[in-house]
Design a protein around this motif. Structure first.
Motif, PDB file in Angstrom:
ATOM      1  N   ALA A  30       9.404  -8.483 -15.046  1.00 14.75           N
ATOM      2  CA  ALA A  30       9.064  -9.146 -13.787  1.00 14.75           C
ATOM      3  C   ALA A  30       8.554 -10.550 -14.065  1.00 14.75           C
ATOM      4  CB  ALA A  30       8.014  -8.351 -13.029  1.00 14.75           C
ATOM      5  N   THR A  31       9.110 -11.525 -13.376  1.00 13.85           N
ATOM      6  CA  THR A  31       8.686 -12.920 -13.543  1.00 13.85           C
ATOM      7  C   THR A  31       7.906 -13.428 -12.341  1.00 13.85           C
ATOM      8  OG1 THR A  31      10.794 -13.701 -12.639  1.00 13.85           O
ATOM      9  CG2 THR A  31      10.652 -13.444 -15.039  1.00 13.85           C
ATOM     10  N   GLY A  32       8.107 -12.807 -11.176  1.00 18.00           N
ATOM     11  CA  GLY A  32       7.426 -13.297  -9.993  1.00 18.00           C
ATOM     12  C   GLY A  32       7.354 -12.251  -8.892  1.00 18.00           C
ATOM     13  N   LEU A  33       6.401 -12.460  -7.991  1.00 13.18           N
ATOM     14  CA  LEU A  33       6.286 -11.702  -6.753  1.00 13.18           C
ATOM     15  C   LEU A  33       6.454 -12.688  -5.607  1.00 13.18           C
ATOM     16  CD1 LEU A  33       3.078  -9.568  -7.500  1.00 13.18           C
ATOM     17  CD2 LEU A  33       5.452  -8.817  -7.744  1.00 13.18           C
ATOM     18  N   HIS A  34       7.463 -12.505  -4.790  1.00 14.19           N
ATOM     19  CA  HIS A  34       7.739 -13.441  -3.701  1.00 14.19           C
ATOM     20  C   HIS A  34       7.457 -12.771  -2.362  1.00 14.19           C
ATOM     21  CE1 HIS A  34      10.164 -16.833  -5.676  1.00 14.19           C
ATOM     22  NE2 HIS A  34       9.560 -16.158  -6.628  1.00 14.19           N
ATOM     23  N   TYR A  35       6.576 -13.397  -1.596  1.00 18.59           N
ATOM     24  CA  TYR A  35       6.218 -12.859  -0.286  1.00 18.59           C
ATOM     25  C   TYR A  35       7.291 -13.199   0.736  1.00 18.59           C
ATOM     26  CZ  TYR A  35       3.738 -12.169   4.103  1.00 18.59           C
ATOM     27  OH  TYR A  35       3.386 -11.754   5.356  1.00 18.59           O
ATOM     28  N   GLY A  36       7.744 -12.187   1.471  1.00 20.12           N
ATOM     29  CA  GLY A  36       8.737 -12.390   2.525  1.00 20.12           C
ATOM     30  C   GLY A  36       8.072 -12.426   3.893  1.00 20.12           C
ATOM     31  N   PRO A  73      -3.257 -13.353   9.335  1.00 22.44           N
ATOM     32  CA  PRO A  73      -4.151 -12.498   8.542  1.00 22.44           C
ATOM     33  C   PRO A  73      -3.416 -11.408   7.760  1.00 22.44           C
ATOM     34  CG  PRO A  73      -5.135 -12.939  10.669  1.00 22.44           C
ATOM     35  CD  PRO A  73      -3.756 -13.524  10.713  1.00 22.44           C
ATOM     36  N   ALA A  74      -2.349 -10.869   8.330  1.00 14.45           N
ATOM     37  CA  ALA A  74      -1.577  -9.848   7.611  1.00 14.45           C
ATOM     38  C   ALA A  74      -0.936 -10.436   6.358  1.00 14.45           C
ATOM     39  CB  ALA A  74      -0.502  -9.264   8.524  1.00 14.45           C
ATOM     40  N   ALA A  75      -0.480 -11.675   6.464  1.00 11.98           N
ATOM     41  CA  ALA A  75       0.102 -12.345   5.303  1.00 11.98           C
ATOM     42  C   ALA A  75      -0.958 -12.620   4.243  1.00 11.98           C
ATOM     43  CB  ALA A  75       0.770 -13.653   5.735  1.00 11.98           C
ATOM     44  N   ASP A  76      -2.121 -13.087   4.680  1.00 13.67           N
ATOM     45  CA  ASP A  76      -3.209 -13.348   3.734  1.00 13.67           C
ATOM     46  C   ASP A  76      -3.594 -12.075   2.985  1.00 13.67           C
ATOM     47  OD1 ASP A  76      -3.366 -16.028   4.324  1.00 13.67           O
ATOM     48  OD2 ASP A  76      -4.982 -15.798   5.788  1.00 13.67           O
ATOM     49  N   HIS A  77      -3.652 -10.959   3.695  1.00 15.46           N
ATOM     50  CA  HIS A  77      -4.015  -9.685   3.065  1.00 15.46           C
ATOM     51  C   HIS A  77      -2.994  -9.300   2.002  1.00 15.46           C
ATOM     52  CE1 HIS A  77      -3.744  -5.195   2.901  1.00 15.46           C
ATOM     53  NE2 HIS A  77      -5.036  -5.353   2.674  1.00 15.46           N
ATOM     54  N   ALA A  78      -1.713  -9.369   2.357  1.00 12.66           N
ATOM     55  CA  ALA A  78      -0.670  -8.990   1.409  1.00 12.66           C
ATOM     56  C   ALA A  78      -0.687  -9.869   0.171  1.00 12.66           C
ATOM     57  CB  ALA A  78       0.696  -9.064   2.096  1.00 12.66           C
ATOM     58  N   LYS A  79      -0.797 -11.175   0.379  1.00  7.42           N
ATOM     59  CA  LYS A  79      -0.748 -12.099  -0.764  1.00  7.42           C
ATOM     60  C   LYS A  79      -1.989 -11.981  -1.637  1.00  7.42           C
ATOM     61  CE  LYS A  79       0.419 -15.412   2.067  1.00  7.42           C
ATOM     62  NZ  LYS A  79       0.765 -16.717   2.663  1.00  7.42           N
ATOM     63  N   ALA A  80      -3.132 -11.657  -1.038  1.00  8.04           N
ATOM     64  CA  ALA A  80      -4.335 -11.466  -1.840  1.00  8.04           C
ATOM     65  C   ALA A  80      -4.178 -10.272  -2.768  1.00  8.04           C
ATOM     66  CB  ALA A  80      -5.551 -11.283  -0.932  1.00  8.04           C
ATOM     67  N   ILE A  81      -3.579  -9.196  -2.271  1.00  7.06           N
ATOM     68  CA  ILE A  81      -3.339  -8.030  -3.119  1.00  7.06           C
ATOM     69  C   ILE A  81      -2.315  -8.352  -4.201  1.00  7.06           C
ATOM     70  CG2 ILE A  81      -2.413  -5.680  -3.142  1.00  7.06           C
ATOM     71  CD1 ILE A  81      -3.701  -5.248  -0.437  1.00  7.06           C
ATOM     72  N   LEU A  92       0.842  -1.194   0.000  1.00  9.18           N
ATOM     73  CA  LEU A  92       0.000   0.000   0.000  1.00  9.18           C
ATOM     74  C   LEU A  92       0.876   1.243   0.000  1.00  9.18           C
ATOM     75  CD1 LEU A  92      -3.110   0.473   0.122  1.00  9.18           C
ATOM     76  CD2 LEU A  92      -2.821   0.953   2.551  1.00  9.18           C
ATOM     77  N   ALA A  93       0.700   2.084  -1.037  1.00  6.88           N
ATOM     78  CA  ALA A  93       1.485   3.306  -1.154  1.00  6.88           C
ATOM     79  C   ALA A  93       0.961   4.374  -0.202  1.00  6.88           C
ATOM     80  CB  ALA A  93       1.446   3.821  -2.589  1.00  6.88           C
ATOM     81  N   ILE A  94       1.699   5.450  -0.055  1.00 10.97           N
ATOM     82  CA  ILE A  94       1.319   6.506   0.864  1.00 10.97           C
ATOM     83  C   ILE A  94       0.012   7.177   0.458  1.00 10.97           C
ATOM     84  CG2 ILE A  94       2.578   8.377  -0.298  1.00 10.97           C
ATOM     85  CD1 ILE A  94       3.471   9.272   2.565  1.00 10.97           C
ATOM     86  N   ALA A 104       7.282  -8.377  10.454  1.00 16.78           N
ATOM     87  CA  ALA A 104       7.958  -7.469  11.377  1.00 16.78           C
ATOM     88  C   ALA A 104       7.663  -6.018  11.035  1.00 16.78           C
ATOM     89  CB  ALA A 104       9.464  -7.729  11.341  1.00 16.78           C
ATOM     90  N   CYS A 105       7.563  -5.734   9.757  1.00 21.80           N
ATOM     91  CA  CYS A 105       7.265  -4.374   9.304  1.00 21.80           C
ATOM     92  C   CYS A 105       5.915  -3.906   9.853  1.00 21.80           C
ATOM     93  CB  CYS A 105       7.270  -4.329   7.783  1.00 21.80           C
ATOM     94  SG  CYS A 105       7.035  -2.689   7.072  1.00 21.80           S
ATOM     95  N   LEU A 106       4.977  -4.834   9.995  1.00 14.55           N
ATOM     96  CA  LEU A 106       3.655  -4.498  10.513  1.00 14.55           C
ATOM     97  C   LEU A 106       3.566  -4.604  12.030  1.00 14.55           C
ATOM     98  CD1 LEU A 106       2.959  -4.706   7.483  1.00 14.55           C
ATOM     99  CD2 LEU A 106       0.823  -5.795   8.150  1.00 14.55           C
ATOM    100  N   GLY A 107       4.658  -4.982  12.669  1.00 14.53           N
ATOM    101  CA  GLY A 107       4.664  -5.080  14.118  1.00 14.53           C
ATOM    102  C   GLY A 107       4.115  -6.365  14.668  1.00 14.53           C
ATOM    103  N   VAL A 108       4.028  -7.407  13.837  1.00 12.16           N
ATOM    104  CA  VAL A 108       3.536  -8.702  14.317  1.00 12.16           C
ATOM    105  C   VAL A 108       4.588  -9.328  15.233  1.00 12.16           C
ATOM    106  CG1 VAL A 108       2.772 -11.008  13.629  1.00 12.16           C
ATOM    107  CG2 VAL A 108       2.194  -9.027  12.212  1.00 12.16           C
ATOM    108  N   SER A 109       4.166  -9.798  16.393  1.00 13.72           N
ATOM    109  CA  SER A 109       5.094 -10.419  17.332  1.00 13.72           C
ATOM    110  C   SER A 109       5.738 -11.650  16.714  1.00 13.72           C
ATOM    111  CB  SER A 109       4.353 -10.821  18.618  1.00 13.72           C
ATOM    112  OG  SER A 109       3.820  -9.673  19.258  1.00 13.72           O
ATOM    113  N   ALA A 110       6.973 -11.907  17.102  1.00 17.43           N
ATOM    114  CA  ALA A 110       7.743 -12.994  16.499  1.00 17.43           C
ATOM    115  C   ALA A 110       7.026 -14.333  16.575  1.00 17.43           C
ATOM    116  CB  ALA A 110       9.111 -13.087  17.164  1.00 17.43           C
TER     117      ALA A 110
END
Length: 435
Positions: A254-260, A280-288, A235-237, A266-272
């Protein structure tokens, strides 16, 4: 009634109307063709294995296969034990176990990335220079000897200011080394990590253009994967989807988008303790990512798990079940590729993939056969569904879950060429029915 009667056909619109509409939509037709060319129709690996550049060696691929086989021998020595550990059904136990072992013996790794980023870290320039040259030599030798994975390449450092020059130099050394050793292999893959702005993708494009020009390569020869590891890449500013901009900024490279998984979490503040690919944060990112990439020819890859299958059997089985479940979950969501970080992960990667394709194989083959022969059935399939069914079978064939002979028998004689034809229909064919 009226079957033998020839109808009198009349129209009201002049031919010029259709011509005018076609002319007005010509720019849109060109945009669709340019931005949404569809899937490339090539093999997509089921995983990417990341190996730190300093430990990458000529025997890395075989070593991963041998270590994976040793883990099976120790913790699941037969089909029944493996099935019990993963919860496989009785009818899948033998075929999955046998195919997993065969895969580990003959093609343990489908895609390998020599990692110069997080897995390698900051080193003296002379050391990274030498490591990059060594990686190029080993990769070139592997392809020459036939011992390479189908896909191989490097993950360079990102385009952020502190490491930008180092990443560019490492990429230059690696690509130059491959060319000096005989040329760029067909399976070459490059990964650009920690992308936050589309302008960084544009910079990568300019870099590859410069290299191609300098070495007189065909324009567009070099492509790359974009690693999605920051919130800004989703999500851009201004609230728009940055990842869609990145795909366009790549200008077809571009050949691929790889989710890290862990950087993004960590960028979203999810506890380790909760950083995982099913958060859910991962599902949201990958859906987009998935929606942005759909139809563009850019493929989406899931991330990894950091729970390693090591230690006593009970602990290994728990880690295997976790990895198996995450992989099956990803496959159901159409993420057909993921990362594997340890040799102990690849038995369950292949078990999950093989079970996914084998358990749905007969139904998919029967439906595609009925569609191909215009036969009736309990499901009314259309071109879009035939595309999905054939794509499913092709992916099963590519990874070794299915054999061509059994697919031909189950589909009433369809060949691989037939499957590829259904998998890449014309855009108009997919919209005729309006559904």
């Amino acid at each position: 009634m009226g079957q033998g009667r020839q109808e009198h056909v009349t129209t009201s619109l002049a031919g010029a109307v259709s011509e005018e509409i076609s002319a007005s939509l010509a720019p849109i037709d060109a945009e669709l063709a340019r931005h949404y060319p569809g899937d490339p129709g090539t093999r997509q690996p089921v995983h990417t294995v990341y190996v730190p550049a300093d430990v990458f060696a000529a025997d890395t691929i075989r070593s991963w296969g041998d270590r994976a086989l040793a883990a099976l021998d120790e913790h699941a020595p037969d089909a029944a034990a493996f099935a019990t550990a993963l919860g496989l059904s009785d009818d899948l136990a033998e075929p999955v176990h046998d195919r997993v072992r065969a895969k580990l013996e003959h093609e343990p790794v489908e895609d390998l990335r020599v990692d110069f980023e997080d897995g390698y870290g900051a080193r003296p320039d002379t050391e990274e220079d030498e490591t990059a040259a060594r990686a190029a030599r080993i990769v070139a030798e592997a392809y020459a000897k036939g011992t390479a994975a189908p896909y191989m390449g490097i993950r360079m450092k990102c385009m952020e200011a502190p490491v930008r020059d180092r990443g560019i130099r490492t990429l230059d050394i690696f690509l130059t080394g491959l060319l000096e050793a005989g040329g760029l292999p067909d399976g070459l893959v490059l990964t650009l990590p920690k992308v936050t702005y589309a302008e960084q993708v544009t910079a990568m494009v300019r870099l590859l253009e410069a290299f191609e020009k300098e070495r007189e390569l065909q324009p567009g020869r070099l492509g790359f994967e974009i690693q999605i590891e920051t919130s800004q890449s989703i999500l851009a500013i201004d609230g728009t989807a940055t990842v869609a901009r990145m795909i366009q900024a790549a200008e077809g490279r571009a050949t691929g988008l790889h989710y890290g998984t862990f950087d993004y979490s960590a960028c979203l503040g999810v506890s380790a303790a909760y950083q995982a690919s099913d958060h859910p944060a991962a599902d949201h990112a990958k859906a987009i990512m998935q929606v942005a990439a759909a139809g563009t020819g850019v493929r989406v890859s899931d991330g990894s798990t950091n729970v390693l299958p090591v230690g006593p059997t009970e602990k290994v089985h728990a880690a295997w079940r976790l990895h198996y479940g995450l992989t099956r979950r990803a496959l159901a969501r159409a993420y057909y590729q993921g990362w594997d970080m340890h040799p102990g992960h690849i038995p369950t990667r292949y078990a999950a993939v093989f079970a996914f394709y084998r358990e749905g194989f007969e139904q998919a083959a029967a439906r595609l056969s009925r569609y191909a022969n215009r036969a009736g059935g309990d499901v009314m399939d259309e071109p879009a569904t035939a595309k999905a069914l054939s794509g499913y079978l092709l992916r099963g064939l590519d990874c070794g879950a299915l054999d061509l002979d059994e697919v031909a028998r189950a589909t009433g004689g369809l060949t691989r060429a037939d499957l590829e034809g259904f998998a890449t229909p014309r855009r108009a064919d997919l919209t005729i029915s309006g559904t």
